[in-house]
Scaffold this active site. Structure first.
Site, PDB file in Angstrom:
ATOM      1  N   ASP A  11      82.927  68.211 -62.512  1.00  0.00           N
ATOM      2  CA  ASP A  11      82.130  68.599 -63.677  1.00  0.00           C
ATOM      3  C   ASP A  11      82.193  70.005 -64.323  1.00  0.00           C
ATOM      4  OD1 ASP A  11      78.813  67.223 -64.225  1.00  0.00           O
ATOM      5  OD2 ASP A  11      79.752  68.803 -65.426  1.00  0.00           O
ATOM      6  N   GLU A 137      83.724  64.912 -67.145  1.00  0.00           N
ATOM      7  CA  GLU A 137      83.435  64.580 -65.812  1.00  0.00           C
ATOM      8  C   GLU A 137      84.715  63.783 -65.258  1.00  0.00           C
ATOM      9  OE1 GLU A 137      80.045  62.845 -64.521  1.00  0.00           O
ATOM     10  OE2 GLU A 137      78.794  64.315 -65.644  1.00  0.00           O
TER      11      GLU A 137
END
Length: 406
Positions: A11, A137
């Site tokens: 992330d 992500e």
DNA sequence: TCTGGGGTCCTAGGACCC
DNA sequence: TCTGGGGTCCTAGGACCC
């Protein structure tokens, strides 16, 4: 013996904001939020300070959240802004109350996409099995990557972090675990710029104490329902029988919830997928009325159809189900759709079908949002039976009578 | 002064067909 | 008068995610 499955979730830290800080390093350490309407505040700044580099524009010149007017939500907040309780998906007006002195910048999608492609390419060079989960992500399958098992994945995670930082100066957080579900939770443990390793035997100590909402798939509605049943932590869910959860949440969701609470998830890392639908929608600056604002609505409607058609054509897709989405002033949402005999990417055909849908909605209330969607997509070149399409009127020739007259 | 825009997946009823 | 199931497609709404 087959290697132990190791899945990473990566992330990017405060991605949209971090990308802006590369352009405006003078804002580092200050509360900054990204989001809001279409106003390109930074273009205004660039005009005002055309004579100097972006990095030399004084921080005092940037627009503040307290001066922000209009609709919209926060896309990303820097960590200094988060100190004040500002977070993504929060309405701008609420954020302005919490942190009026925060600097506001609009989203620069082109720039964000550029960095998104960049960091994903770096990852794929190191570990090829990457699943896209939006701009900021990814999941990565470490299992078969050389070195992917060392220290539970920590060595490879460090390598990826360093490669991304060396190339972009951006930081990310990585969780490595036996599956996607746990990896996703793990990537949050050491944010920002952190690495977290979770093993199967850590589920009880590291996962069970977390609030139910941390499970990817339990949203606000399910959280409320779980709380009413006196379940607050993931461990509380795990303590229930699968049957009890099925009785309360339905067969599929209840069984899934039970597995999730026990850290069980065998979903593979999917490297390629076909789009299911494409859509364009817009929230108006002010609520519009179907009768009083029909000219304006008609123009917006045509524009949405044109843009979704462009998206289809640019990416080489055609669709067969045309749908509309309306959001009323009370935030209630209505959708209508119509499935055509043939696939299309033609703006005029899309607009005609979307117009048919519009006639099936009661337009008595004011609208805040209008959207157009095309579903049942197929690759333009791979149609099962190409049928002749009837000549469609040009968009410009169609009347705006789709919205009722006075 | 609430609440963006782009998606995916699931459910459930009715139509229609065998 | 009784009386099926199963399968697929379409449509509307909703939960959830980034």
């Amino acid at each position: 013996m087959s290697p132990i499955r190791r899945i990473a979730h990566l992330d990017m830290d405060a991605f949209f904001a971090s990308v802006e800080l590369l352009r405006y390093p003078q804002l580092k350490g200050l509360p900054v939020v990204i989001g809001g309407g279409q106003r390109t505040v930074d273009e205004m700044l660039r005009d005002r300070f055309a004579d100097r580099p972006l990095a030399k524009i004084p921080p005092e010149a940037f627009p503040l959240l307290k001066d922000y007017v209009g609709r919209g939500v926060i896309t990303t907040a820097t960590y200094p802004a988060r100190q004040f309780g500002v977070g993504s998906a929060m309405g701008m007006m609420k954020a302005a109350r919490l942190c009026p002195q925060a600097i506001v910048l609009p989203v620069d999608f082109d720039e964000v996409r550029k960095y998104s492609r960049g960091f994903k390419a770096i990852i794929r060079d190191i570990a090829p099995l990457v699943e896209d989960r939006g701009v900021d992500e990814v999941y990565i399958d470490f299992t078969e990557v050389p070195g992917g098992q060392r220290e539970g994945g920590r060595v490879l995670a460090r390598l990826i972090q360093k490669a991304i930082h060396d190339s972009t100066a951006l930081t990310c957080s990585i969780g490595v675990a036996p599956n996607k579900l746990i990896a996703k939770m793990a990537s949050e443990f050491n944010k920002p710029n952190g690495i977290s390793i979770v093993h199967e035997q850590d589920v009880q100590t590291k996962i069970w104490p977390l609030p139910v909402r941390k499970i990817n798939g339990i949203g606000p509605k399910s959280e409320v329902k779980l709380h009413k049943l006196h379940l607050h932590t993931i461990g509380d869910i795990a303590a229930q029988s699968a049957q009890w959860l099925i009785d309360n949440f339905g067969q599929a969701y209840g069984a899934w919830m039970h597995d999730a609470a026990w850290g069980r998830d065998d979903r593979p890392v999917v490297t390629e997928s076909e789009p299911v639908s494409m859509s364009r929608e817009t929230t108006f600056d002010r609520d519009l009325h179907a009768v009083r604002d029909r000219q304006e609505l008609g123009a917006i409607f045509t524009d949405l159809c044109t843009r979704v058609a462009e998206d289809l054509q640019r990416t080489g897709y055609v669709g067969r189900t045309i749908g509309i989405k309306l959001r009323f002033d009370d935030f209630q949402t209505a959708t209508r759709d119509l499935t055509l005999d043939d696939h299309t990417a033609d703006p005029a055909i899309i607009r005609r079908a979307a117009g048919q849908c519009l006639k099936r909605v009661d337009l008595g209330r004011k609208l805040r949002l209008l959207g157009v969607r095309v579903g049942k997509l197929a690759k333009a070149g791979e149609l099962p039976a190409p049928a002749a399409t009837p000549a469609a009127p040009h968009v410009a020739e169609q009347t705006l009578d789709l919205f009722p007259g006075p």
